[in-house]
Scaffold this motif. Structure first.
Motif, PDB file in Angstrom:
ATOM      1  N   ASP A 111     -26.547  81.513  37.489  1.00  0.00           N
ATOM      2  CA  ASP A 111     -25.591  81.447  36.385  1.00  0.00           C
ATOM      3  C   ASP A 111     -26.311  81.126  35.071  1.00  0.00           C
ATOM      4  OD1 ASP A 111     -22.854  81.459  35.340  1.00  0.00           O
ATOM      5  OD2 ASP A 111     -23.178  79.296  35.077  1.00  0.00           O
ATOM      6  N   TYR A 112     -27.202  80.170  35.119  1.00  0.00           N
ATOM      7  CA  TYR A 112     -27.994  79.786  33.948  1.00  0.00           C
ATOM      8  C   TYR A 112     -28.824  80.970  33.439  1.00  0.00           C
ATOM      9  CZ  TYR A 112     -32.165  77.820  31.637  1.00  0.00           C
ATOM     10  OH  TYR A 112     -33.219  77.577  30.792  1.00  0.00           O
ATOM     11  N   GLU A 118     -27.579  82.249  29.920  1.00  0.00           N
ATOM     12  CA  GLU A 118     -28.306  81.600  28.838  1.00  0.00           C
ATOM     13  C   GLU A 118     -29.735  82.092  28.622  1.00  0.00           C
ATOM     14  OE1 GLU A 118     -27.939  77.307  28.804  1.00  0.00           O
ATOM     15  OE2 GLU A 118     -26.143  77.463  30.052  1.00  0.00           O
ATOM     16  N   VAL A 119     -30.267  82.860  29.561  1.00  0.00           N
ATOM     17  CA  VAL A 119     -31.678  83.246  29.437  1.00  0.00           C
ATOM     18  C   VAL A 119     -31.843  84.754  29.276  1.00  0.00           C
ATOM     19  CG1 VAL A 119     -33.952  83.207  30.536  1.00  0.00           C
ATOM     20  CG2 VAL A 119     -32.451  81.217  30.731  1.00  0.00           C
ATOM     21  N   VAL A 171     -29.807  87.244  26.411  1.00  0.00           N
ATOM     22  CA  VAL A 171     -29.807  86.925  24.987  1.00  0.00           C
ATOM     23  C   VAL A 171     -30.318  88.142  24.220  1.00  0.00           C
ATOM     24  CG1 VAL A 171     -30.814  85.439  23.205  1.00  0.00           C
ATOM     25  CG2 VAL A 171     -30.169  84.469  25.421  1.00  0.00           C
ATOM     26  N   GLU A 172     -29.529  88.596  23.232  1.00  0.00           N
ATOM     27  CA  GLU A 172     -29.948  89.747  22.432  1.00  0.00           C
ATOM     28  C   GLU A 172     -30.943  89.286  21.379  1.00  0.00           C
ATOM     29  OE1 GLU A 172     -28.121  93.193  19.584  1.00  0.00           O
ATOM     30  OE2 GLU A 172     -26.897  92.478  21.258  1.00  0.00           O
ATOM     31  N   ARG A 173     -32.081  89.958  21.343  1.00  0.00           N
ATOM     32  CA  ARG A 173     -33.138  89.575  20.411  1.00  0.00           C
ATOM     33  C   ARG A 173     -33.522  90.715  19.484  1.00  0.00           C
ATOM     34  NH1 ARG A 173     -36.851  85.483  23.615  1.00  0.00           N
ATOM     35  NH2 ARG A 173     -38.318  86.106  22.031  1.00  0.00           N
ATOM     36  N   ARG A 174     -33.640  91.902  20.026  1.00  0.00           N
ATOM     37  CA  ARG A 174     -34.113  93.046  19.258  1.00  0.00           C
ATOM     38  C   ARG A 174     -33.138  94.219  19.267  1.00  0.00           C
ATOM     39  NH1 ARG A 174     -39.699  93.667  17.531  1.00  0.00           N
ATOM     40  NH2 ARG A 174     -40.516  91.565  17.470  1.00  0.00           N
ATOM     41  N   GLY A 175     -32.118  94.137  20.102  1.00  0.00           N
ATOM     42  CA  GLY A 175     -31.151  95.231  20.174  1.00  0.00           C
ATOM     43  C   GLY A 175     -31.555  96.347  21.125  1.00  0.00           C
ATOM     44  N   ASN A 211     -37.023  87.949  27.121  1.00  0.00           N
ATOM     45  CA  ASN A 211     -36.349  86.783  27.693  1.00  0.00           C
ATOM     46  C   ASN A 211     -37.006  86.338  29.001  1.00  0.00           C
ATOM     47  OD1 ASN A 211     -34.529  86.702  25.563  1.00  0.00           O
ATOM     48  ND2 ASN A 211     -33.096  88.064  26.579  1.00  0.00           N
ATOM     49  N   TYR A 212     -37.406  87.296  29.825  1.00  0.00           N
ATOM     50  CA  TYR A 212     -38.097  86.999  31.088  1.00  0.00           C
ATOM     51  C   TYR A 212     -39.436  86.321  30.800  1.00  0.00           C
ATOM     52  CZ  TYR A 212     -40.511  88.128  35.531  1.00  0.00           C
ATOM     53  OH  TYR A 212     -41.209  88.074  36.704  1.00  0.00           O
ATOM     54  N   ILE A 213     -40.198  86.873  29.883  1.00  0.00           N
ATOM     55  CA  ILE A 213     -41.500  86.298  29.531  1.00  0.00           C
ATOM     56  C   ILE A 213     -41.318  84.929  28.882  1.00  0.00           C
ATOM     57  CG2 ILE A 213     -43.515  86.562  28.030  1.00  0.00           C
ATOM     58  CD1 ILE A 213     -43.259  89.629  28.555  1.00  0.00           C
ATOM     59  N   GLY A 214     -40.310  84.817  28.030  1.00  0.00           N
ATOM     60  CA  GLY A 214     -40.018  83.525  27.402  1.00  0.00           C
ATOM     61  C   GLY A 214     -39.675  82.470  28.438  1.00  0.00           C
ATOM     62  N   PHE A 215     -38.876  82.843  29.424  1.00  0.00           N
ATOM     63  CA  PHE A 215     -38.528  81.931  30.510  1.00  0.00           C
ATOM     64  C   PHE A 215     -39.773  81.510  31.281  1.00  0.00           C
ATOM     65  CE2 PHE A 215     -37.406  81.700  35.115  1.00  0.00           C
ATOM     66  CZ  PHE A 215     -36.756  80.480  35.089  1.00  0.00           C
ATOM     67  N   ALA A 216     -40.641  82.464  31.595  1.00  0.00           N
ATOM     68  CA  ALA A 216     -41.868  82.171  32.344  1.00  0.00           C
ATOM     69  C   ALA A 216     -42.771  81.203  31.589  1.00  0.00           C
ATOM     70  CB  ALA A 216     -42.619  83.460  32.650  1.00  0.00           C
ATOM     71  N   ASN A 217     -42.773  81.310  30.276  1.00  0.00           N
ATOM     72  CA  ASN A 217     -43.629  80.439  29.469  1.00  0.00           C
ATOM     73  C   ASN A 217     -42.990  79.090  29.155  1.00  0.00           C
ATOM     74  OD1 ASN A 217     -46.249  81.801  28.625  1.00  0.00           O
ATOM     75  ND2 ASN A 217     -44.748  83.422  28.398  1.00  0.00           N
TER      76      ASN A 217
END
Length: 193
Positions: free
Chosen positions: A64-65, A69-70, A73-77, A86-92
């Protein structure tokens, strides 16, 4: 008169999350979770049938999280670029949890793979650029994008690579375009669900 519960289901889930996020699923035991809460294991077994029940509840909470929330999330369209960033951001950002879910043998395993694939397909199919892809083409797109994104995530989280967001976006856009243009889909076997 019955004793009032002092430790709640949510507190147990929070402690279980902290254990997994810092130590992985190999340390996911009632004793370690109870130690995190500074209590006995009894409250855990009052709230959950067994450790598998607790693990399933925790995994569902994590899904769910990730879904709300991860990953979405729209960042670049661009759906592929956004999912990847978002996947890479989560990993880091959440290295321990990422490792526990995606890399550990005892982690989310097949259910994590299925969750990720289903979320990818559902999200990508909303984009007109990808909505007419067949199931085989979607699997090929997922496989190619996932391999590149996981490679970037691993290399970035270990400090080996430091690409900019623009560089990642360009690489992922080119990766997706090249996969879609292929005459034969990428057919790399991995566990199926």
């Amino acid at each position: 008169m019955a004793r009032k519960k002092t430790i709640t289901r949510d507190q147990i889930l929070k402690a279980a999350y902290e254990v997994v996020a810092t130590e992985g699923f190999t340390r996911f035991t009632a004793r370690n979770i109870a130690a995190k809460m500074k209590c006995s294991t009894q409250p855990i077994y009052l709230e959950f049938k067994n450790m598998d029940d607790l693990k399933n509840a925790l995994i569902n909470q994590i899904y769910d999280y990730l879904a709300t929330e991860v990953f979405l999330v729209e960042r670049r369209g661009d759906v592929i670029v956004d999912l990847t960033l978002n996947y890479i951001g989560f990993a880091n950002k959440e290295k321990g949890l990422y490792r526990a879910l995606y890399l550990e043998e005892y982690g989310g395993g097949d259910s994590m793979q299925k969750f990720s694939f289903d979320l990818f397909v559902k999200t990508v199919k909303k984009d007109p650029k990808y909505q007419d892809l067949t199931e085989v083409e979607l699997k090929s797109l997922h496989t190619g994008v996932w391999i590149v994104a996981t490679g970037l995530a691993a290399l970035m989280s270990s400090g080996i690579l430091h690409p900019t967001e623009d560089q990642i976006a360009k690489l992922m856009t080119e990766t997706a375009e090249n996969i879609i243009r292929r005459e034969t889909p990428i057919d790399i076997s991995y566990k199926t669900f």
